[in-house]
Design a protein around this motif. Structure first.
Motif, short mmCIF file in Angstrom:
data_model
loop_
_atom_site.label_atom_id
_atom_site.label_comp_id
_atom_site.label_asym_id
_atom_site.label_seq_id
_atom_site.Cartn_x
_atom_site.Cartn_y
_atom_site.Cartn_z
N GLN A 206 -32.12 18.68 4.15
CA GLN A 206 -31.19 17.65 3.72
C GLN A 206 -29.79 18.00 4.22
OE1 GLN A 206 -31.72 14.83 2.00
NE2 GLN A 206 -33.89 15.11 1.56
N ILE A 207 -29.03 17.01 4.61
CA ILE A 207 -27.66 17.27 5.11
C ILE A 207 -26.60 16.49 4.34
CG2 ILE A 207 -28.47 17.92 7.41
CD1 ILE A 207 -27.63 15.14 8.39
N LYS A 208 -26.99 15.89 3.21
CA LYS A 208 -26.03 15.08 2.44
C LYS A 208 -24.87 15.91 1.93
CE LYS A 208 -29.30 13.55 -0.25
NZ LYS A 208 -30.01 12.87 -1.36
N GLY A 209 -25.08 17.20 1.72
CA GLY A 209 -24.00 18.04 1.21
C GLY A 209 -22.78 18.06 2.12
N LEU B 260 -21.36 15.65 3.38
CA LEU B 260 -20.52 14.49 3.10
C LEU B 260 -19.59 14.72 1.92
CD1 LEU B 260 -23.24 11.71 3.55
CD2 LEU B 260 -21.47 12.38 5.19
N GLU B 261 -19.73 15.87 1.25
CA GLU B 261 -18.97 16.12 0.03
C GLU B 261 -17.52 16.56 0.29
OE1 GLU B 261 -20.18 15.91 -3.50
OE2 GLU B 261 -21.22 14.51 -2.18
N TYR C 79 -21.26 17.37 9.93
CA TYR C 79 -22.25 16.32 9.68
C TYR C 79 -22.44 15.46 10.94
CZ TYR C 79 -24.45 12.17 7.67
OH TYR C 79 -25.31 11.13 7.41
N ARG D 207 -23.26 26.41 -1.75
CA ARG D 207 -23.62 25.64 -2.94
C ARG D 207 -23.42 26.50 -4.17
NH1 ARG D 207 -29.52 23.92 -0.66
NH2 ARG D 207 -29.66 26.19 -0.73
N GLU E 91 -29.10 18.32 -5.25
CA GLU E 91 -29.63 17.19 -5.99
C GLU E 91 -29.53 17.40 -7.50
OE1 GLU E 91 -31.03 18.61 -3.46
OE2 GLU E 91 -30.97 17.02 -1.95
#
Length: 255
Positions: free
Chosen positions: A223-226, A228-229, A237, A139, A151
């Motif tokens: 959180q694992i949304k990253g 999906l980037e 994922y 990140r 976020e």
């Protein structure tokens, strides 16, 4: 001994500090008090204050000593200058998040990518082979921010791309990757002794400009949304979600 709580950052810090395999990777961390704030600022000139429980970067303040009795406070991308440590302490105590215990910690001089701070998120899960690293990414903080939370607009890179583009000096990428994996799996081994039924950990690690690895914190519900980037992270994922589903089913069958 106190009963450690899985969502308490200071409890997990204390557990890892007792492990000789991990202690060298942990920045000095204390419970937030006026004396501890003064001690660590005098020692390091830059510290981070954050809630012992919480996520998404809420309530985190980076404090830098600029000169004699002059301090800069950074909350997300908002700066505030305060004269006098007593006034810094009084200001912090009035913030909304300070109704719960907080910690004060040495601010690690993060390596940078594109002149912005960078850290790493590693996901480890229980699998058929005990613990396995099922995902990882880097990140890079948004311009003007000290924090790398996804976020709050951080950019997502693969770990390899971030390390290659970083300001880390004179390092062997293969050796550094192996050491990051070793630290992550050492964390899971350590915490499993206290939380034997837990199945997933999100390990936030970083590397400073000298190439030293640090443990920022460990999350029990990462959180694992990253993932999906980037298209290259999608298999990670899918693997994480797959093992989460499998472990849920195993948990139901064992009841």
């Amino acid at each position: 001994m106190y009963k450690p709580r899985i969502n308490n950052k200071f409890h997990k810090h204390q557990i890892m500090m007792e492990d000789p395999c991990l202690a060298e990777f942990i920045p000095e961390t204390r419970l937030f008090t006026n004396n501890n704030l003064i001690d660590l600022l005098n020692k390091y000139k830059k510290v981070i204050v954050k809630p012992s429980r919480g996520s998404l970067g809420k309530g985190i303040v980076v404090i830098t000593e600029l000169g004699t009795e002059e301090y800069e406070l950074l909350q997300l991308n908002k700066q505030k200058h305060i004269n006098g440590l007593e006034n810094v302490y009084k200001y912090l105590k009035k913030l909304e998040n300070f109704n719960i215990p907080n910690i004060v910690q040495y601010y690690i001089p993060l390596a940078k990518v594109y002149d912005r701070p960078m850290d790493l998120r590693y996901i480890a899960q229980r699998t058929e082979q005990d613990w396995t690293i099922t995902g990882k990414y880097a990140r890079v903080a948004k311009v003007g921010y000290a924090l790398t939370n996804f976020e709050h607009g951080s950019s997502i890179l693969t770990v390899e791309d971030a390390l290659k583009s970083s300001t880390i000096k004179n390092f062997n990428i293969k050796e550094l990757n192996e050491k990051l994996n070793m630290v992550t799996l050492s964390i899971t081994t350590c915490l499993s002794r206290y939380f034997p039924n837990h199945k997933i950990w999100g390990c936030d690690l970083c590397v400073d400009e000298k190439g030293s690895i640090w443990i920022i914190e460990v999350n029990s519900s990462p959180q694992i949304k990253g993932f999906l980037e980037l298209e290259s992270l999608l298999p990670m994922y899918q693997s994480i979600v797959g093992y989460k589903t499998l472990n849920k089913k195993k948990g139901r069958r064992s009841r």
